[in-house]
Scaffold this motif. Structure first.
Motif, PDB file in Angstrom:
ATOM      1  N   TYR A 125     -11.097   7.388  -3.943  1.00  0.00           N
ATOM      2  CA  TYR A 125     -10.568   8.736  -3.717  1.00  0.00           C
ATOM      3  C   TYR A 125     -10.392   9.518  -5.014  1.00  0.00           C
ATOM      4  N   ARG A 159      -0.928  13.413  -6.150  1.00  0.00           N
ATOM      5  CA  ARG A 159      -1.158  12.626  -4.944  1.00  0.00           C
ATOM      6  C   ARG A 159       0.157  12.206  -4.299  1.00  0.00           C
ATOM      7  N   TYR A 193      -4.007  10.963   1.888  1.00  0.00           N
ATOM      8  CA  TYR A 193      -4.330   9.954   0.883  1.00  0.00           C
ATOM      9  C   TYR A 193      -3.628   8.659   1.284  1.00  0.00           C
ATOM     10  N   HIS A 226      -7.532   3.319  -0.869  1.00  0.00           N
ATOM     11  CA  HIS A 226      -8.381   4.491  -1.078  1.00  0.00           C
ATOM     12  C   HIS A 226      -8.968   4.450  -2.488  1.00  0.00           C
ATOM     13  N   ALA A 227      -9.673   3.390  -2.784  1.00  0.00           N
ATOM     14  CA  ALA A 227     -10.110   3.133  -4.163  1.00  0.00           C
ATOM     15  C   ALA A 227     -11.040   4.221  -4.702  1.00  0.00           C
ATOM     16  N   HIS A 235       0.793  -1.228   0.000  1.00  0.00           N
ATOM     17  CA  HIS A 235       0.000   0.000   0.000  1.00  0.00           C
ATOM     18  C   HIS A 235       0.827   1.280   0.000  1.00  0.00           C
ATOM     19  N   LYS A 252      -3.629   3.826  -3.697  1.00  0.00           N
ATOM     20  CA  LYS A 252      -4.611   3.385  -4.694  1.00  0.00           C
ATOM     21  C   LYS A 252      -5.428   2.190  -4.243  1.00  0.00           C
ATOM     22  N   LYS A 253      -4.795   1.245  -3.515  1.00  0.00           N
ATOM     23  CA  LYS A 253      -5.509   0.043  -3.107  1.00  0.00           C
ATOM     24  C   LYS A 253      -6.470   0.307  -1.956  1.00  0.00           C
TER      25      LYS A 253
END
Length: 279
Positions: free
Chosen positions: A227, A176, A218, A224-225, A67, A221-222
């Motif tokens: 976001y 990000r 943040y 906070h799908a 993550h 990506k995994k």
């Protein structure tokens, strides 16, 4: 003459014997058992190298987090970018074919911000970081950032984002960075780089170009799908004297501890672009 023929025959015979010698059973100078030992050696040797490589890769992968990147020291401060995806924007407001690509870029970029999709995200408390703990299993919630927040630059009331009027909208976004928690009240501020008698007029959406802290941190990506990062829409209110001339505009993130004046990186906390609108 016969001596030459005999030498040619001997030479041809020696080549044939080298390739395959029926008397000794050798093929290219080696017997079958010799070839077998050589092949076995290389099979074991390269098998060992492959196994060693696989082992080192497996050990290295055990040190990585699914993550969070292991090394983030080079991206501690985010950069700024704009949409449409071009640092040189030029068009004639009377010719739709010249600005249609910019409109399409904006429309495509704002699809995840559609109100119907954002209704599924959470309404967060403004002005404070949305902390959700360090649990690396539970999926993190995302705060709502609706397309309608951008008002005149949302593309809802005006599908051309002001380009047909010669007052284009530019979306400014901050890249990000996992775990970023900006202090203060970060906001986007833009200005023309060339000195003018009167300042270049602009409108910001959301008001004052605020990048609210509730959209940080943040979590990746995994986790906070759902976001979407906050964006600031800048509507250029071009006056008559601004047409048919190139404007150099710089946008910075201000009001926080984020760096925006590093001479080695012109995109860290800032972005510069050119706009040339003709009538």
């Amino acid at each position: 003459m016969s001596n030459k023929e005999e030498k040619a025959d001997d030479k041809q015979s020696s080549w044939k014997d080298f390739i395959y010698n029926p008397r000794t059973g050798e093929f290219i100078g080696r017997t079958a058992s010799s070839w077998g030992l050589i092949l076995l050696f290389y099979l074991v040797f390269y098998g060992f190298l492959a196994g060693m490589f696989s082992l080192t890769m497996w050990v290295m992968l055990q040190t990585l987090d699914d993550h969070t990147p292991k090394y983030r020291d080079r991206v501690a401060n985010p950069g700024l970018m704009i949409r449409p995806r071009s640092l040189e924007i030029g068009f004639n407001r009377s010719i739709p074919q010249q600005y249609s690509k910019y409109v399409q870029h904006l429309e495509s970029f704002l699809q995840p911000y559609n109100d119907s999709l954002q209704d599924g995200n959470q309404i967060c408390t403004k002005g404070v970081h949305f902390e959700q703990g360090d649990d690396v299993v539970a999926e993190k919630k995302a705060c709502q950032f609706k397309r309608s927040f951008l008002r005149q630059c949302s593309g809802l009331a005006d599908s051309n984002f002001g380009y047909s009027e010669g007052q284009p909208c530019i979306l400014v976004k901050m890249n990000r960075v996992i775990g970023l928690r900006p202090k203060g009240d970060p906001r986007i501020s833009c200005a023309a780089k060339v000195q003018r008698e009167t300042p270049l007029q602009m409108q910001y959406f959301p008001t004052e170009g605020i990048l609210d802290k509730s959209y940080y941190p943040y979590y990746g990506k995994k986790l906070h799908a759902g976001y979407v990062q906050p964006v600031v829409a800048v509507k250029l209110l071009l006056a008559e004297e601004d047409y048919n001339s190139e404007l150099i505009i710089e946008c910075k993130v201000e009001g926080s501890d984020l760096i925006n004046n590093d001479e080695r990186d012109k995109f860290m906390g800032r972005v510069t672009f050119r706009v040339n609108v003709s009538k």
